[in-house]
Write a protein that holds these residues in place. Structure first.
Motif, PDB file in Angstrom:
ATOM      1  N   UNK A 203       0.786  -1.334   0.142  1.00  0.00           N
ATOM      2  CA  UNK A 203       0.077   0.070  -0.159  1.00  0.00           C
ATOM      3  C   UNK A 203       0.785   1.272   0.050  1.00  0.00           C
ATOM      4  N   UNK A 204       1.950   1.233   0.667  1.00  0.00           N
ATOM      5  CA  UNK A 204       2.839   2.213   0.817  1.00  0.00           C
ATOM      6  C   UNK A 204       3.488   2.870  -0.334  1.00  0.00           C
ATOM      7  N   UNK A 205       3.948   1.827  -1.203  1.00  0.00           N
ATOM      8  CA  UNK A 205       4.454   1.884  -2.506  1.00  0.00           C
ATOM      9  C   UNK A 205       3.405   2.377  -3.342  1.00  0.00           C
ATOM     10  N   UNK A 206       2.215   2.082  -3.510  1.00  0.00           N
ATOM     11  CA  UNK A 206       1.173   2.540  -4.476  1.00  0.00           C
ATOM     12  C   UNK A 206       0.885   3.941  -3.887  1.00  0.00           C
ATOM     13  N   UNK A 207       1.126   4.156  -2.816  1.00  0.00           N
ATOM     14  CA  UNK A 207       0.589   5.642  -2.329  1.00  0.00           C
ATOM     15  C   UNK A 207       1.752   6.847  -2.698  1.00  0.00           C
ATOM     16  N   UNK A 208       2.923   6.358  -2.547  1.00  0.00           N
ATOM     17  CA  UNK A 208       4.141   6.955  -3.060  1.00  0.00           C
ATOM     18  C   UNK A 208       4.036   7.203  -4.661  1.00  0.00           C
TER      19      UNK A 208
ATOM     20  N   UNK B 163      -2.888  13.470   6.036  1.00  0.00           N
ATOM     21  CA  UNK B 163      -1.970  13.160   6.984  1.00  0.00           C
ATOM     22  C   UNK B 163      -2.492  12.700   8.461  1.00  0.00           C
ATOM     23  N   UNK B 164      -2.261  11.455   8.594  1.00  0.00           N
ATOM     24  CA  UNK B 164      -2.772  11.120   9.711  1.00  0.00           C
ATOM     25  C   UNK B 164      -2.238  11.470  11.033  1.00  0.00           C
ATOM     26  N   UNK B 165      -2.994  11.345  12.098  1.00  0.00           N
ATOM     27  CA  UNK B 165      -2.419  11.615  13.626  1.00  0.00           C
ATOM     28  C   UNK B 165      -2.353  10.196  14.188  1.00  0.00           C
ATOM     29  N   UNK B 166      -1.035  10.232  15.145  1.00  0.00           N
ATOM     30  CA  UNK B 166      -0.933   9.039  15.682  1.00  0.00           C
ATOM     31  C   UNK B 166      -0.033   9.226  16.829  1.00  0.00           C
ATOM     32  N   UNK B 167      -0.188   8.160  17.939  1.00  0.00           N
ATOM     33  CA  UNK B 167       0.473   8.383  19.190  1.00  0.00           C
ATOM     34  C   UNK B 167       1.861   7.636  19.111  1.00  0.00           C
ATOM     35  N   UNK B 168       2.109   6.966  18.070  1.00  0.00           N
ATOM     36  CA  UNK B 168       3.348   6.263  18.117  1.00  0.00           C
ATOM     37  C   UNK B 168       4.427   7.517  17.877  1.00  0.00           C
ATOM     38  N   UNK B 169       5.635   7.001  18.167  1.00  0.00           N
ATOM     39  CA  UNK B 169       6.967   7.820  18.032  1.00  0.00           C
ATOM     40  C   UNK B 169       7.477   7.837  16.533  1.00  0.00           C
TER      41      UNK B 169
ATOM     42  N   UNK C  69       3.778  16.532  10.685  1.00  0.00           N
ATOM     43  CA  UNK C  69       3.039  17.059   9.803  1.00  0.00           C
ATOM     44  C   UNK C  69       3.089  16.752   8.727  1.00  0.00           C
ATOM     45  N   UNK C  70       4.227  15.967   8.085  1.00  0.00           N
ATOM     46  CA  UNK C  70       4.390  15.392   6.689  1.00  0.00           C
ATOM     47  C   UNK C  70       4.030  14.048   6.747  1.00  0.00           C
ATOM     48  N   UNK C  71       4.786  13.363   7.485  1.00  0.00           N
ATOM     49  CA  UNK C  71       4.548  11.675   7.627  1.00  0.00           C
ATOM     50  C   UNK C  71       3.380  11.627   8.280  1.00  0.00           C
ATOM     51  N   UNK C  72       3.254  11.988   9.632  1.00  0.00           N
ATOM     52  CA  UNK C  72       2.243  12.200  10.575  1.00  0.00           C
ATOM     53  C   UNK C  72       1.989  13.449  11.259  1.00  0.00           C
ATOM     54  N   UNK C  73       0.874  13.523  12.007  1.00  0.00           N
ATOM     55  CA  UNK C  73       0.789  14.453  13.111  1.00  0.00           C
ATOM     56  C   UNK C  73       1.065  13.680  14.409  1.00  0.00           C
ATOM     57  N   UNK C  74       2.338  13.716  15.154  1.00  0.00           N
ATOM     58  CA  UNK C  74       2.501  13.145  16.060  1.00  0.00           C
ATOM     59  C   UNK C  74       2.103  13.681  17.406  1.00  0.00           C
ATOM     60  N   UNK C  75       1.233  12.968  17.977  1.00  0.00           N
ATOM     61  CA  UNK C  75       0.491  13.739  19.313  1.00  0.00           C
ATOM     62  C   UNK C  75       0.417  12.583  20.456  1.00  0.00           C
ATOM     63  N   UNK C  76       0.433  13.382  21.874  1.00  0.00           N
ATOM     64  CA  UNK C  76       0.308  12.504  22.969  1.00  0.00           C
ATOM     65  C   UNK C  76      -0.833  11.725  22.974  1.00  0.00           C
ATOM     66  N   UNK C  77      -0.936  10.682  23.807  1.00  0.00           N
ATOM     67  CA  UNK C  77      -2.127   9.978  23.950  1.00  0.00           C
ATOM     68  C   UNK C  77      -3.329  10.662  24.666  1.00  0.00           C
ATOM     69  N   UNK C  78      -3.074  11.943  25.210  1.00  0.00           N
ATOM     70  CA  UNK C  78      -3.984  12.872  25.794  1.00  0.00           C
ATOM     71  C   UNK C  78      -4.622  13.621  24.815  1.00  0.00           C
ATOM     72  N   UNK C  79      -3.628  14.149  23.982  1.00  0.00           N
ATOM     73  CA  UNK C  79      -4.197  14.779  22.819  1.00  0.00           C
ATOM     74  C   UNK C  79      -5.064  13.975  21.728  1.00  0.00           C
ATOM     75  N   UNK C  80      -4.493  12.675  21.540  1.00  0.00           N
ATOM     76  CA  UNK C  80      -5.460  11.956  20.803  1.00  0.00           C
ATOM     77  C   UNK C  80      -6.862  11.752  21.348  1.00  0.00           C
ATOM     78  N   UNK C  81      -7.063  11.289  22.563  1.00  0.00           N
ATOM     79  CA  UNK C  81      -8.237  11.184  23.211  1.00  0.00           C
ATOM     80  C   UNK C  81      -9.156  12.683  23.131  1.00  0.00           C
ATOM     81  N   UNK C  82      -8.350  13.624  23.384  1.00  0.00           N
ATOM     82  CA  UNK C  82      -9.272  14.962  23.066  1.00  0.00           C
ATOM     83  C   UNK C  82      -9.869  14.934  21.726  1.00  0.00           C
ATOM     84  N   UNK C  83      -9.027  14.747  20.526  1.00  0.00           N
ATOM     85  CA  UNK C  83      -9.389  14.790  19.419  1.00  0.00           C
ATOM     86  C   UNK C  83     -10.606  13.827  19.075  1.00  0.00           C
TER      87      UNK C  83
END
Length: 184
Positions: free
Chosen positions: A19-24, A36-42, A50-64
C-alpha cells in the motif's frame, strides 16, 4: 479546479501488500489529495511531524476523539492512528480525489460515515508472495513475522466487504486501476 466534488477512495489490505508503495507512486498525480494521519506512536528516523504524521500524545489523541475530529481512528500495533475529517472534506469540495490508506477497521468506519466512499482492497498475488515480502524486509523478528502473517490472513477475510478487489502483481497496473476508479 473542477467545481464537481472529488471522490473518496479508501485503500486497505493486509500489511506488507504494498500500500505504501502505491501511495508513493500516486503522489505524482496532482489531482489526488493524501491526508496526514495523527498518531500516538513515536516518529521513526527521517519522519517529519505534519508530513509523515501529526505526532500527538495519548491525551491529545483522546481529546481529538472526544471532539469528533476524526473521520476514522483505530488502535494498531500498540499505537493509535486517526484521519482528521476536515482536510478530507475540504479537498473533496475542491474537486480533488482523496485517497486514504488505512487499516480494515478504519475503512469500515469511513464506509459507515461516508457511504459514497469507493472501497478498494489490495491483495497480494498469493499468501506465499506476501510472506516473502514481509520476510525479505528484514525488519521483523520471526515472532513478529508470524504475528503479521496471522493478522494478514484475518485481514484477507475482509476482502468481500470492499467494492473493488485489486491484486498487486504490478504497481503500474494498480496505479492505473486507482486513477480509473477516481476519474470514472
Amino acid at each position: 479546479m473542477s467545481s464537481a466534488p472529488g471522490k473518496l477512495i479508501v485503500l486497505s489490505g493486509p500489511g506488507g501488500v504494498g500500500k505504501s508503495t502505491i501511495v508513493a507512486e500516486l503522489k505524482k498525480f496532482d489531482h489526488f489529495y493524501f491526508s496526514v494521519s495523527a498518531t500516538t506512536r513515536q516518529p521513526r528516523p527521517g519522519e517529519i511531524d505534519g508530513v509523515a504524521y501529526h505526532f500527538v500524545s495519548d491525551a491529545e489523541f483522546s481529546q481529538m476523539v472526544d471532539s469528533k475530529v476524526f473521520l476514522e481512528w483505530a488502535e494498531f500495533a500498540g499505537a493509535k492512528y486517526g484521519t482528521p475529517k476536515q482536510p478530507v472534506l475540504n479537498a473533496l469540495q475542491q474537486g480533488k480525489h482523496v485517497l486514504l490508506e488505512i487499516e480494515i477497521e478504519g475503512a469500515r468506519q469511513v464506509k459507515r460515515s461516508m457511504p459514497s466512499a469507493v472501497m478498494v482492497f489490495l491483495q497480494p498475488p498469493s499468501m506465499a508472495e506476501l510472506e516473502a515480502r514481509i520476510t525479505n524486509r528484514g525488519t521483523d523478528t520471526p515472532e513478529r513475522i508470524a504475528a503479521r502473517l496471522a493478522l494478514a490472513r484475518q485481514e484477507m477475510a475482509a476482502a468481500g466487504e470492499f467494492d473493488h478487489l485489486l491484486t498487486n502483481h504490478q504497481v503500474d497496473e494498480v496505479i492505473q486501476a486507482l486513477v480509473s476508479l477516481a476519474t470514472s
